[in-house]
Write an enzyme that holds these catalytic residues in place. Structure first.
Site, mmCIF file in Angstrom:
data_model
loop_
_atom_site.group_PDB
_atom_site.id
_atom_site.type_symbol
_atom_site.label_atom_id
_atom_site.label_comp_id
_atom_site.label_asym_id
_atom_site.label_seq_id
_atom_site.Cartn_x
_atom_site.Cartn_y
_atom_site.Cartn_z
ATOM 1 N N CYS A 169 14.977 -57.099 -22.244
ATOM 2 C CA CYS A 169 15.504 -57.968 -21.183
ATOM 3 C C CYS A 169 15.752 -57.272 -19.852
ATOM 4 O O CYS A 169 15.095 -57.577 -18.862
ATOM 5 C CB CYS A 169 16.800 -58.614 -21.645
ATOM 6 S SG CYS A 169 16.553 -59.710 -23.032
HETATM 7 N N1 LIG Z 1 15.787 -59.270 -28.111
HETATM 8 C C1 LIG Z 1 16.843 -59.644 -27.458
HETATM 9 O O1 LIG Z 1 17.899 -59.049 -27.594
HETATM 10 C C2 LIG Z 1 16.830 -60.825 -26.482
HETATM 11 C C3 LIG Z 1 18.050 -61.249 -25.952
HETATM 12 C C4 LIG Z 1 18.071 -62.351 -25.093
HETATM 13 C C5 LIG Z 1 16.877 -62.978 -24.757
HETATM 14 N N2 LIG Z 1 15.689 -62.533 -25.264
HETATM 15 C C6 LIG Z 1 14.482 -63.256 -24.905
HETATM 16 O O2 LIG Z 1 14.044 -64.019 -26.003
HETATM 17 C C7 LIG Z 1 12.616 -64.073 -26.043
HETATM 18 C C8 LIG Z 1 12.105 -63.588 -27.387
HETATM 19 O O3 LIG Z 1 12.471 -62.232 -27.549
HETATM 20 P P1 LIG Z 1 12.502 -61.515 -28.957
HETATM 21 O O4 LIG Z 1 13.237 -60.228 -28.720
HETATM 22 O O5 LIG Z 1 12.998 -62.426 -30.000
HETATM 23 O O6 LIG Z 1 10.953 -61.224 -29.193
HETATM 24 P P2 LIG Z 1 10.244 -60.753 -30.562
HETATM 25 O O7 LIG Z 1 9.007 -60.049 -30.146
HETATM 26 O O8 LIG Z 1 11.237 -60.053 -31.424
HETATM 27 O O9 LIG Z 1 9.867 -62.103 -31.281
HETATM 28 C C9 LIG Z 1 8.947 -62.997 -30.765
HETATM 29 C C10 LIG Z 1 8.169 -63.600 -31.912
HETATM 30 O O10 LIG Z 1 7.309 -64.601 -31.384
HETATM 31 C C11 LIG Z 1 6.108 -64.579 -32.128
HETATM 32 N N3 LIG Z 1 5.050 -65.235 -31.379
HETATM 33 C C12 LIG Z 1 4.355 -64.776 -30.322
HETATM 34 N N4 LIG Z 1 3.480 -65.683 -29.902
HETATM 35 C C13 LIG Z 1 3.601 -66.759 -30.707
HETATM 36 C C14 LIG Z 1 2.960 -68.025 -30.787
HETATM 37 N N5 LIG Z 1 2.010 -68.360 -29.928
HETATM 38 N N6 LIG Z 1 3.345 -68.876 -31.745
HETATM 39 C C15 LIG Z 1 4.303 -68.534 -32.629
HETATM 40 N N7 LIG Z 1 4.957 -67.356 -32.612
HETATM 41 C C16 LIG Z 1 4.613 -66.478 -31.648
HETATM 42 C C17 LIG Z 1 5.864 -63.106 -32.394
HETATM 43 O O11 LIG Z 1 4.988 -62.901 -33.477
HETATM 44 C C18 LIG Z 1 7.285 -62.622 -32.674
HETATM 45 O O12 LIG Z 1 7.592 -62.683 -34.054
HETATM 46 C C19 LIG Z 1 12.142 -63.262 -24.860
HETATM 47 O O13 LIG Z 1 11.941 -64.102 -23.763
HETATM 48 C C20 LIG Z 1 13.317 -62.355 -24.566
HETATM 49 O O14 LIG Z 1 13.351 -61.963 -23.216
HETATM 50 C C21 LIG Z 1 15.647 -61.469 -26.139
#
Ligand SMILES: NC(=O)c1ccc[n+]([C@@H]2O[C@H](COP(=O)([O-])OP(=O)(O)OC[C@H]3O[C@@H](n4cnc5c(N)ncnc54)[C@H](O)[C@@H]3O)[C@@H](O)[C@H]2O)c1
Length: 446
Positions: A280
């Site tokens: 982030c």
């Molecule tokens: N990790 C954190 O602490 C955090 C905190 C707040 C916000 N965010 C935001 O949340 C969002 C997700 O982050 P995350 O850390 O969970 O990512 P991540 O990479 O851990 O998980 C994302 C998942 O989405 C899946 N994916 C990708 N394309 C896809 C599709 N077309 N269809 C279905 N699944 C699909 C991936 O395989 C993966 O499992 C981002 O925008 C991030 O900025 C993350």
């Protein structure tokens, strides 16, 4: 799936929420999606998790977790309840009432928003979109994404947003490893395309999350998350800069922060480090920078903070070189051990971790580098890096064999006194050795 139209519509939706009959879909089962699945399942809802990663799906369906801070027992309990299934079969989107989208939002090589995950997942949803469904985006992104990017793709289905289906944005505020707050207890900001979209999203989230905070538009909800991350990014840059200035003056920035935070109002502590990490803070502010350009506006605070934060690994390496120099050694040909690969303590996520850059910089200067991280046994290929390393087991003897031990991540499980006792030189970027009593002459803060 039959929905009432008009005034009765909310009643039907709310009835489903109240009776736990609402079928929730979560698309993207990562650090954000999985905790959300847990909250809805444990609140009594049936949840279908969608992901394109079949390996992840198999692990989850076998009752095991894919994230360190979500224990296997929790996933097992979700599976045992009979209310959680994970699938790669996107046609099952037809059978859920809502799809909560939690896909990645990284930057491209040119540091511009990489919208491919949002676009591809929305195209998939559009293919199976049903009348009455609610689509809620949680991925962090620039204001305007839901309205300008998602909704037009969803409307290619022939269904109209706000009339046939409903759209909301609710930013995820997940903080992995935080012992005080969980997905359930972190208030959830919700904006909708229409008042009804917002009400539907609020009633859904209210059933699983303690507090819901409605805002007046999709864009206000999107901007809220950006504000929170810009705020952190800038404040961390400020203490990073002060760290360098105070160091030159012989003042310990960590001591100063401890003293300053005794002020009961008007000050919130932020801590310096080896650089910014995670999905982030180093990334999201640049989503706004990109969007602001379309309005002819510059985001100077963000650019400056980015400049300072991205320079931090270079500063750390300079401190390592100075410390070795004091011992009549050069970095070239030295052996260095990096402690902690994760971007912050007590988690297993190495995305954008400054440790990666530190390792690359050390190698570029001719050092032989190893790492230890209790939560990351080996590195895996990332979009821009492939370190091909495995975590070295810590022993007193092996520590003594390194010219420099560089603390990059302050995991709580490390015994810092033992590390200092056994090392020749410790460069500490996190003030992790604050409590160390013996051998302080071996410690250099960076
Ligand atoms: N990790 C954190 O602490 C955090 C905190 C707040 C916000 N965010 C935001 O949340 C969002 C997700 O982050 P995350 O850390 O969970 O990512 P991540 O990479 O851990 O998980 C994302 C998942 O989405 C899946 N994916 C990708 N394309 C896809 C599709 N077309 N269809 C279905 N699944 C699909 C991936 O395989 C993966 O499992 C981002 O925008 C991030 O900025 C993350």
């Amino acid at each position: 799936m039959k929905y009432f139209q008009g005034a009765n519509f909310m009643t039907e939706w709310e009835k489903k929420v109240k009776n736990k009959k609402l079928k929730v879909g979560v698309l993207g089962l990562g650090y954000v999606g999985l905790p959300l699945v847990r909250e809805f399942t444990s609140s009594g809802f049936t949840v279908t998790g969608f992901d394109i990663d079949s390996n992840k799906i198999d692990i989850l369906n076998s009752g095991k977790s894919i994230i360190k801070h979500i224990p296997h027992q929790q996933v097992k309990a979700m599976r045992d309840s009979g209310r959680f299934t994970a699938t790669t079969d996107m046609s099952k989107i037809r059978g859920v009432d809502s799809v909560i989208v939690c896909v990645p939002t990284p930057l491209t090589a040119n540091r511009e928003p990489d919208m491919q995950y949002i676009i591809k997942s929305t195209e998939t949803i559009s293919k199976y979109l049903q009348k009455g469904q609610l689509i809620s985006l949680e991925s962090t992104t620039y204001p305007g994404t839901t309205r300008e990017v998602m909704i037009p793709i969803l409307e290619k289905s022939g269904l109209k947003a706000g009339r046939d289906f409903h759209a909301a944005f609710s930013p995820e505020r997940e903080d992995p490893g935080n012992k005080h707050f969980t997905t359930k207890t972190i208030p959830k900001v919700v904006g909708g395309l229409t008042k009804r979209c917002r009400e539907m999203a609020c009633s859904m989230y209210n059933a699983a999350i303690d507090k819901v905070v409605p805002v007046n538009s999709l864009e206000a909800a999107e901007a809220t998350k950006i504000l929170e991350n810009v705020y952190r990014c800038i404040n961390i840059a400020m203490v990073n800069e002060l760290k360098m200035v105070f160091d030159r003056m012989g003042i310990d920035v960590w001591e100063v922060i401890e003293a300053a935070k005794t002020k009961p109002f008007g000050f919130q502590p932020f801590y310096p480090g080896p650089g910014l990490g995670g999905h982030c803070i180093p990334i999201d502010p640049f989503y706004l920078t990109w969007k602001a350009r379309q309005y002819g506006m510059a985001t100077r605070f963000i650019e400056l903070a980015g400049e300072i934060n991205t320079n931090m690994p270079h500063y750390v390496i300079h401190k390592v070189m100075e410390a070795l120099n004091e011992k009549k050694k050069s970095l070239k040909g030295s052996k260095a051990l990096v402690l902690g690969l994760a971007y912050k303590k007590d988690i297993d996520d190495l995305r954008e971790s400054p440790s990666i850059e530190l390792i690359e910089l050390l190698r570029a200067k001719g050092a032989a580098v190893d790492y230890n991280d209790p939560y990351i046994p080996r590195t895996h290929k990332q979009r821009e890096h492939d370190l091909k390393m495995t975590s070295r087991k810590l022993t007193g003897k092996m520590l003594a064999g390194y010219d420099c031990v560089l603390i990059s991540t302050d995991h709580s499980s490390y015994d810092y006194q033992w590390i200092v006792d056994n090392s020749q030189l410790v460069v500490d970027t996190r003030n992790a050795t604050a409590g160390v009593k013996r051998g302080r002459e071996k410690i250099v803060k960076a």
